[in-house]
Structures are given as C-alpha cells and as structure tokens.
Design an enzyme around this catalytic site. Structure first.
Site, PDB file in Angstrom:
ATOM      1  N   LYS A  22       0.827  -1.213   0.000  1.00 56.83           N
ATOM      2  CA  LYS A  22       0.000   0.000   0.000  1.00 56.83           C
ATOM      3  C   LYS A  22       0.860   1.261   0.000  1.00 56.83           C
ATOM      4  O   LYS A  22       0.616   2.187  -0.774  1.00 56.83           O
ATOM      5  CB  LYS A  22      -0.912  -0.004   1.233  1.00 56.83           C
ATOM      6  N   ASN A  23       1.846   1.299   0.870  1.00 58.83           N
ATOM      7  CA  ASN A  23       2.609   2.542   0.998  1.00 58.83           C
ATOM      8  C   ASN A  23       3.488   2.826  -0.224  1.00 58.83           C
ATOM      9  O   ASN A  23       3.767   3.979  -0.522  1.00 58.83           O
ATOM     10  CB  ASN A  23       3.442   2.539   2.284  1.00 58.83           C
ATOM     11  N   CYS A 117      -3.482  13.083  13.096  1.00 53.82           N
ATOM     12  CA  CYS A 117      -3.893  11.723  12.785  1.00 53.82           C
ATOM     13  C   CYS A 117      -3.850  10.960  14.090  1.00 53.82           C
ATOM     14  O   CYS A 117      -3.181  11.379  15.025  1.00 53.82           O
ATOM     15  CB  CYS A 117      -2.929  11.159  11.757  1.00 53.82           C
ATOM     16  N   ARG A 122       1.801  14.620  13.069  1.00 49.52           N
ATOM     17  CA  ARG A 122       2.652  14.215  11.945  1.00 49.52           C
ATOM     18  C   ARG A 122       2.982  15.429  11.098  1.00 49.52           C
ATOM     19  O   ARG A 122       2.306  15.714  10.112  1.00 49.52           O
ATOM     20  CB  ARG A 122       1.957  13.118  11.142  1.00 49.52           C
ATOM     21  N   ASP A 305       5.010   0.305  12.019  1.00 49.45           N
ATOM     22  CA  ASP A 305       3.741  -0.252  11.550  1.00 49.45           C
ATOM     23  C   ASP A 305       3.540  -1.709  11.982  1.00 49.45           C
ATOM     24  O   ASP A 305       2.483  -2.290  11.732  1.00 49.45           O
ATOM     25  CB  ASP A 305       3.652  -0.156  10.013  1.00 49.45           C
ATOM     26  N   ARG A 397      -8.683   0.207   5.335  1.00 48.96           N
ATOM     27  CA  ARG A 397      -7.825   1.167   4.630  1.00 48.96           C
ATOM     28  C   ARG A 397      -6.574   0.499   4.076  1.00 48.96           C
ATOM     29  O   ARG A 397      -6.007   0.965   3.089  1.00 48.96           O
ATOM     30  CB  ARG A 397      -7.392   2.276   5.590  1.00 48.96           C
TER      31      ARG A 397
HETATM   32  C1  UD1 Z   1       5.147   6.495   6.454  1.00 49.61           C
HETATM   33  C2  UD1 Z   1       4.121   5.395   6.306  1.00 49.61           C
HETATM   34  C3  UD1 Z   1       3.601   4.974   7.672  1.00 49.61           C
HETATM   35  C4  UD1 Z   1       4.763   4.590   8.576  1.00 49.61           C
HETATM   36  C5  UD1 Z   1       5.812   5.688   8.597  1.00 49.61           C
HETATM   37  C6  UD1 Z   1       7.076   5.291   9.355  1.00 49.61           C
HETATM   38  C7  UD1 Z   1       3.159   5.894   4.163  1.00 49.61           C
HETATM   39  C8  UD1 Z   1       1.985   6.375   3.402  1.00 49.61           C
HETATM   40  N1  UD1 Z   1       3.044   5.897   5.481  1.00 49.61           N
HETATM   41  O1  UD1 Z   1       4.482   7.605   7.039  1.00 49.61           O
HETATM   42  O2  UD1 Z   1       2.737   3.880   7.490  1.00 49.61           O
HETATM   43  O3  UD1 Z   1       4.266   4.410   9.888  1.00 49.61           O
HETATM   44  O4  UD1 Z   1       6.208   6.037   7.265  1.00 49.61           O
HETATM   45  O5  UD1 Z   1       7.633   4.157   8.793  1.00 49.61           O
HETATM   46  O6  UD1 Z   1       4.142   5.476   3.592  1.00 49.61           O
HETATM   47  N2  UD1 Z   1       8.548  13.909  10.531  1.00 49.61           N
HETATM   48  C9  UD1 Z   1       8.862  15.218  10.785  1.00 49.61           C
HETATM   49  N3  UD1 Z   1       8.730  16.127   9.758  1.00 49.61           N
HETATM   50  C10 UD1 Z   1       8.302  15.778   8.521  1.00 49.61           C
HETATM   51  C11 UD1 Z   1       7.989  14.423   8.269  1.00 49.61           C
HETATM   52  C12 UD1 Z   1       8.121  13.495   9.296  1.00 49.61           C
HETATM   53  O7  UD1 Z   1       9.247  15.573  11.891  1.00 49.61           O
HETATM   54  O8  UD1 Z   1       8.214  16.645   7.644  1.00 49.61           O
HETATM   55  C13 UD1 Z   1       8.689  12.892  11.617  1.00 49.61           C
HETATM   56  C14 UD1 Z   1       7.350  12.233  11.989  1.00 49.61           C
HETATM   57  O9  UD1 Z   1       6.662  12.991  12.960  1.00 49.61           O
HETATM   58  C15 UD1 Z   1       7.815  10.894  12.525  1.00 49.61           C
HETATM   59  C16 UD1 Z   1       9.049  10.574  11.682  1.00 49.61           C
HETATM   60  O10 UD1 Z   1       9.454  11.811  11.098  1.00 49.61           O
HETATM   61  O11 UD1 Z   1       8.198  11.005  13.870  1.00 49.61           O
HETATM   62  C17 UD1 Z   1       8.827   9.567  10.583  1.00 49.61           C
HETATM   63  O12 UD1 Z   1       7.697   9.936   9.808  1.00 49.61           O
HETATM   64  P1  UD1 Z   1       7.586   9.597   8.258  1.00 49.61           P
HETATM   65  O13 UD1 Z   1       8.614   8.569   7.910  1.00 49.61           O
HETATM   66  O14 UD1 Z   1       7.562  10.851   7.482  1.00 49.61           O
HETATM   67  O15 UD1 Z   1       6.165   8.934   8.186  1.00 49.61           O
HETATM   68  P2  UD1 Z   1       5.135   9.039   6.990  1.00 49.61           P
HETATM   69  O16 UD1 Z   1       5.853   9.184   5.696  1.00 49.61           O
HETATM   70  O17 UD1 Z   1       4.076  10.022   7.342  1.00 49.61           O
END
Ligand code: UD1
Length: 430
Positions: A22-23, A117, A122, A305, A397
């Site tokens: 999915k991701n 969320c 996030r 996850d 989802r």
């Molecule tokens: C993706 C996955 C989600 C998984 C996560 C971590 C998708 C659609 N979702 O989410 O299922 O749980 O990776 O493996 O692929 N952060 C910041 N600033 C940013 C972006 C992230 O501080 O601009 C922090 C977040 O708060 C978190 C960490 O970085 O603590 C990792 O988040 P991130 O890897 O970005 O998660 P997602 O891409 O949202």
C-alpha cells in the site's frame, strides 16, 4: 458500521498470498501523473486508501482506468487543476504525494494541509524544506500548502529526521528539477526504493535509493511505463504474527523475505521457527512464546507499523517484554482495548511494559487505527471465546479481503453489520 466477529483459540494453518504494498502504491500512483503518456501499474492492493487517492487524482483531471482490481492505467495529460480537494486529504494523508508530483511536473501545486492523525502529530516541515531547497516558494494559505516555482533546480538537502514521506516527495519533485539533487539522511524503506525504481522506469535518473544518500539528476520529461508494485511487508508481517500468536503454522507467500528481516529476527527470538524461501516465509509456533524487547526504528530497524502486532503477541508470552515506540508518540492507544481482553500492559511515555498472560479472553473492542486494528484482530484470533472488533473501516484502509484471507487459514471470522448477525455468528460457532 461493519464489525469483525471472531471466535478465537484456533491455530492458523495453511497458506496466504500477500498483495502489493500500500505505501509503495501511494507514492507510485501519485508519481504516475508526472508524464503525459499512459502508465500501467500492476499488483495494486485493492484497499480504501488506494481507491481514495485514485479519486483524488481523477478529481484533478487524471484519467484513471481501472483495468481490474489490481491493475490500473493512468494518464496525466489532461490534468487541468493543480489544486487537490480537501475531501481527499482528509481521508488519506498520503495524498500529499501529489504535492511533489505536481510541483515536479507543472512547477506548481496546491494541496490542503493534512490534519493530525490518530497515531500522533505528523508534521510535514521536512517535505516543505525540501521543496524550498529546490527553489519553490511555499506558503500556507487558507489551510492549503501552495508551492510554486519559476523553475526547480537541484540542491543538497539534509533531512533532520528520517522521513519516508519527505524522502519520496522530494525525490519526485527533484526528478524533474534542473540539475543534481542529493538527499542526505534519506529513508531506506523498501517502498522508497520501489518509488525510485518506478520513476527510473519512467526515465528518471535516481541513484542510491535504499541507502541514506539518494542522488537525483533531473530530467526534462518522463515517459510511459508498465510497472508491478512490490509485496506489502506490513501485511506479510501481520500474518506472521497472527501465526505466532495463535500457535499456528502459516506459509506467507508472495513476499520478499529480505524486507521482513526485522520481523523474522524478532519471531525467532521469541521462539518461533521461521523458514525462508525465495518468495515465501513459513512461520511455525508450537509452544508458549518467550519475551523480547523491541524498539521501533526506521528501516532496516523494526517497523513502527508492526509495533501493535508484536505487542499483542508478547502479551501472551511468558515473562515481561519492553516495547519502545520511537517514531510516533501516540501509538499505544490500543493498549486499553487489549486490557479489556485480559492483557497486562503498562504504558509509560513511549514505552509499554508487557507482562505476558497465559490467555486472552474475547471482548468487544474498537480499532483505534489501521495497524492497531489488525493487531486487535490477532488478539481476537488468539483469545478464548468471541471477540467483536468495532470501527474496522480503519483496517479496510490497508488490508485487502482481510477476513477472507484469515478464513483461508482456518480462522472463524466474519464481517457483520448488525447485532442480529453477531448473534447468528455466536449461535453458529457455539
Ligand atoms: C510512512 C508510512 C507509515 C509509517 C511511517 C514510518 C506511508 C503512506 N506511510 O508515514 O505507514 O508508519 O512512514 O515508517 O508510507 N517527521 C517530521 N517532519 C516531517 C515528516 C516526518 O518531523 O516533515 C517525523 C514524523 O513525525 C515521525 C518521523 O518523522 O516522527 C517519521 O515519519 P515519516 O517517515 O515521514 O512517516 P510518513 O511518511 O508520514
């Protein structure tokens, strides 16, 4: 709203086929609009998040032709709008990938700011930092992110935190920037690699995906491709833990065992046998499981996850385990639900101290989010008696035909939509 009703205590036995990731699919679908030619994507999981993203893409004028439930053709030549509707972003955060895709192709994009969320705050500051470094001016107006650039240029970008979303979003925009981009401290998740491979198959020039330094030479145009998405490591891991928690014997097919190493290592530590094949893994659990400590980390560490799924399994192990969640701050919400099934778990900050119990008891619980919802189903499969899981929309989802696949392994699980059906199930299973 639908529920799952489960009669637990039956070891899962048999074979299960894993779908596309999915991701990875979320990034790949968004990237598919970056060419005016038709892109065909196969091994698409037929789950809610994907269907919502496809609707968001149609909403901006992309032509989406669903060839079958796992295959889609996308043509982005008719995109007339670079502004994505809030309706979609409200439903799936990952529609923010359209920001990187539209910015790369059209040098402008408008996407509503994703809200909070239920697994914690996030932020997307790193995505925006990357776009700015590529020369875009990024502003937030009336709840939307507006990114515009006269031209995008290559840049050297250091990500302060390892972020899957920021890595993919920046990689997409940089693919069509002028010149050379380096992303340092990039996420190394298999889906980052899959999106990079997909973009490369469209003519992009991305090197190093899968390491923490990604180098991208921008190209002017991307072209059509025919691509198949990698298997979903989280769906696979969920079935592996379901096998462990129910003391079953399950062959999880159509996987890339390398992507499952962290999960496999933990299962072996707690006393399961895991046998690896070319594209399958078999998990056998014949005795009461042992404890372990685990901390969630970016890939190749143990995935956040998969945190609820291992916690449920450890709730049944002999002794005390410590689970530390280092990625998202609010990912233990399911613990109160598990306590209602007899689990003994104490949460302190980002740590759960799990004292294993001999058995769980069926109860009525609600899914607080996607992965925790799947973990509660695992708890229900392992528990004595009947468990009802409410709010299964979250599970839908990300898991395709979840109940059907579990039934294929001998589980007594049904999707129901009213009390009468729950009573009927209870009468049937006795
Ligand atoms: C993706 C996955 C989600 C998984 C996560 C971590 C998708 C659609 N979702 O989410 O299922 O749980 O990776 O493996 O692929 N952060 C910041 N600033 C940013 C972006 C992230 O501080 O601009 C922090 C977040 O708060 C978190 C960490 O970085 O603590 C990792 O988040 P991130 O890897 O970005 O998660 P997602 O891409 O949202």
């Amino acid at each position: 709203m639908d529920q799952y009703v489960i009669k637990g205590g039956i070891p899962l036995v048999g074979e299960v086929e894993i779908g596309g990731a999915k991701n990875a699919a979320l990034g790949i679908l968004a990237a598919a609009i970056m060419t005016d030619e038709t892109v065909v994507i196969d091994n698409l999981p037929d789950v809610q998040d994907i269907n919502v993203l496809l609707e968001a893409m149609s909403g901006i004028g992309a032509v989406v032709d669903r060839i079958n439930s796992h295959k889609v053709a996308i043509n982005g030549s008719m995109i007339g709008e670079v502004s994505v509707d809030y309706e979609y972003i409200k439903k799936i955060r990952a529609s923010y990938y359209l920001l990187g895709a539209l910015l790369g192709k059209y040098k402008k994009a408008e996407v509503p700011l994703p809200g909070g969320c239920n697994i914690g705050s996030r932020p997307i500051d790193l995505h925006l930092k990357g776009f700015r470094a590529l020369g875009a001016s990024v502003s937030i107006r009336h709840g939307s992110i507006i990114a515009v650039a006269e031209r995008l240029h290559g840049s050297h970008i250091f990500l302060d935190t390892v972020s899957v979303g920021a890595t993919i979003n920046i990689m997409m925009a940089a693919s069509m920037a002028e010149g050379y981009t380096i992303i340092e401290n990039a996420a190394r998740e298999p889906h980052v690699v899959d999106v990079a491979n997909f973009l490369n198959s469209m003519g992009a020039n991305i090197k190093g995906a899968g390491t923490d330094v990604i180098r991208i030479r921008g190209v002017e145009k991307l072209h059509k491709t025919d691509y198949s998405i990698i298997p979903d490591q989280i769906e696979a891991g969920t079935f592996m833990f379901a096998a462990a928690a129910t003391k079953g014997d399950v062959m999880v097919k159509n996987v890339i065992p390398k992507h499952l190493e962290a999960t496999t290592a933990k299962l072996e530590e707690i006393g399961c046998e895991v046998e690896e094949f070319d594209d399958a893994v078999r998990v056998v659990a014949s005795k009461r499981l042992r404890t372990t400590n685990v901390k969630t980390l970016p890939y190749p560490g143990y995935p956040t996850d998969m945190q609820p799924q291992i916690s449920v399994t450890l709730a049944l192990a002999q002794g005390t385990s410590i689970v530390t969640e280092s990625i998202f701050e609010n990912r233990f919400k399911y613990v109160d639900e598990l306590a209602r099934m007899g689990a003994n778990i104490k949460v302190e900050g980002n740590t759960a101290i799990i004292s294993g119990v001999k058995s769980l008891m069926g109860a009525r619980v609600s899914a607080p989010d996607l992965r925790a919802g799947a973990a509660l189903v695992i708890a229900g499969l392992a528990a004595e008696g009947v468990t009802i899981v409410d709010d299964i929309v979250y599970i839908q989802r990300g898991y395709e035909r979840f109940e059907e696949k579990l039934r294929g392994l001998g589980a007594e699980i049904e999707r129901v939509s009213c009390e009468k059906e729950i009573q009927k199930f209870k009468l049937r299973v006795g």
